[in-house]
Design a protein around this motif. Structure first.
Motif, mmCIF file in Angstrom:
data_model
loop_
_atom_site.group_PDB
_atom_site.id
_atom_site.type_symbol
_atom_site.label_atom_id
_atom_site.label_comp_id
_atom_site.label_asym_id
_atom_site.label_seq_id
_atom_site.Cartn_x
_atom_site.Cartn_y
_atom_site.Cartn_z
ATOM 1 N N ARG A 1 0.829 -1.210 0.000
ATOM 2 C CA ARG A 1 0.000 0.000 0.000
ATOM 3 C C ARG A 1 0.862 1.258 0.000
ATOM 4 N N CYS B 1 3.347 1.842 -1.702
ATOM 5 C CA CYS B 1 3.767 2.191 -3.060
ATOM 6 C C CYS B 1 2.882 3.277 -3.665
ATOM 7 N N CYS B 2 1.666 3.442 -3.124
ATOM 8 C CA CYS B 2 0.734 4.428 -3.669
ATOM 9 C C CYS B 2 0.881 5.798 -3.018
ATOM 10 N N ARG C 1 7.620 4.508 -3.491
ATOM 11 C CA ARG C 1 7.554 3.421 -4.465
ATOM 12 C C ARG C 1 8.945 3.006 -4.914
#
Length: 440
Positions: free
Chosen positions: A28, A30-31, A37
């Motif tokens: 999560r 990464c968002c 990321r």
């Protein structure tokens, strides 16, 4: 006063924070932003997280549904049983089946012994072909091959084992490939006793050790022993199956991991009705294994006819066992799912026959010998961020294309964006206004 931004955190500090999170939470992250990321997708961070967080993630049960259409590629869908969501879809050539689970990887292997196996990480969706196994020549005709992927915590190495045997052999030839080692495949100096069973019971990996159900090379093909392979030393030993309480007409055995322990499910059939006993292995100080009964149940009498197991039951043997989030022991037999609540259960000196709490009828997959659809449930899966690409080459090496792309992107980001002179912008605006007037 400006509020501090998340991107202002030093990369090293951010890495130390993220490495303490479970795998699902890291995905999560990464968002959040580009920086986070890039940290999560870095190979060194993934290896650090796998080393520090191994065993801390909650075990998952995976549903693997495989379908092969005529003239097309086989496709395997991997689903999380607890959430019901699909994790990834893996396309292979026909003839590939899921061999076993090892840490956060799924190993798909072919029926033919000399084709390359494929390893997939369902969390990231990445897959890679492993080095092609050496050809068997004339020995490959009429032989059975079993692939098993294992991991050695002491050496931090993954190894792929191939066991090959014929229908009449009491021994198996073994080839081993240490992944990331340039030497590739090598033949094990010793033959392993017995041969893997033919009923589709896959090997299981537990704590640096592989376990395989084996049988003798006689006609009844009845499971005889459990073959134990230490991944680090590649040494092996065998354990006899637990003694049956009474004479049986048939027996089916499968091994799986249950709450971090090796569990043996023995499905016996006699003149009365089928019985299922779960056994847990304990090894004493002399490295001698002892079987302890954990759960005992009766199965439906309809599975037998005249005291013998029917073909439909034989083709849909018990292959999946797992504990759900509520402590419910789930066991699949063919198209039937048995469920038992283990909360508050205490082991007695003499295990009494228990009663299933629930029995569910699952959608049918077709009548035997249909082979276009098959499914299986595997417990003990531990999510990981580690890419399977790290298994085929030493982690210290990096592909030339990746180094080149990183250099090109770094050079591009350092170039300041040039703004057009005010005079040029004025000329451009005048020409644009003239074109608009001419179109009216």
């Amino acid at each position: 006063m400006a509020r501090p931004r998340v991107s202002a955190l030093p990369r090293e500090m951010l890495q130390e924070i993220l490495v303490k999170l479970p795998t699902a939470d890291i995905l999560r992250c990464c968002c959040v932003c580009t920086l986070w990321r890039s940290v999560v997708r870095n190979a060194s961070f993934q290896q650090l997280h796998a080393a520090r967080y191994v065993g801390a993630d909650k075990d998952l049960a995976l549903l693997v549904s495989e379908k092969c259409e005529p003239g097309g590629c086989a496709e395997a869908g991997v689903f999380d049983v607890s959430s019901g969501k699909i994790m990834c879809s893996v396309a292979n050539v026909p003839g590939y089946r899921l061999a076993n689970l090892c840490n956060g990887f799924l190993c798909f292997a072919p029926h033919s012994g000399d084709l390359p196996a494929v390893v997939c990480n369902p969390v990231t969706g990445q897959k890679v072909e492993l080095p092609e196994a050496p050809p068997l020549g004339g020995l490959g005709l009429g032989r059975r091959h079993v692939f098993a992927l294992g991991f050695s915590p002491s050496t931090n190495e993954y190894k792929l084992f191939r066991l090959s045997s014929s229908m009449a052999d009491d021994e198996s030839t073994v080839d081993v490939c240490t992944l990331g080692d340039r030497r590739g495949w090598r033949q094990h100096p010793y033959m392993f006793p017995h041969r893997p069973v033919d009923d589709g019971s896959p090997p299981v990996f537990v704590g640096g050790t592989l376990y395989v159900v084996t049988c003798r090379g006689d006609r009844n093909k009845r499971p005889d022993r459990i073959l134990q392979i230490d991944v680090a030393s590649e040494e092996h030993r065998t354990y006899r199956l637990p003694d049956f309480e009474e004479p049986v007409d048939d027996v089916r055995v499968s091994v799986f991991e249950l709450s971090g322990q090796l569990c043996l499910a023995v499905n016996t059939v006699n003149w009365y009705r089928p019985k299922l006993i779960f056994w847990i292995m304990a090894v004493d100080s002399n490295e001698k294994g002892h079987w302890h009964p954990r759960y005992s149940f009766f199965l439906d009498a309809k599975l037998t006819r005249g005291g013998t197991m029917q073909y439909d039951c034989y083709s849909n043997l018990p292959r999946g066992a797992w504990l759900d989030d509520d402590g419910m022991l789930c066991y699949r037999v063919g198209d039937t799912l048995y469920m038992y609540d283990t909360n508050g259960y205490s082991l007695c000196p003499h295990v009494d026959t228990l009663t299933w709490d629930e029995q569910l009828q699952l959608p049918a997959t077709g009548e035997p010998p249909s082979d276009d659809r098959s499914w299986n449930v595997f417990g003990g899966y531990r999510p990981t961020l580690l890419s399977p690409l790290t298994l085929v080459s030493p982690p210290s090496e990096e592909k030339f294309e990746h180094i080149l792309l990183r250099a090109l992107r770094s050079h591009k980001s350092k170039q300041p964006r040039r703004s057009a002179p005010s005079g040029c912008r004025t000329c451009w605006n005048q020409r644009a206004a003239k074109r608009i007037r001419s179109t009216r």
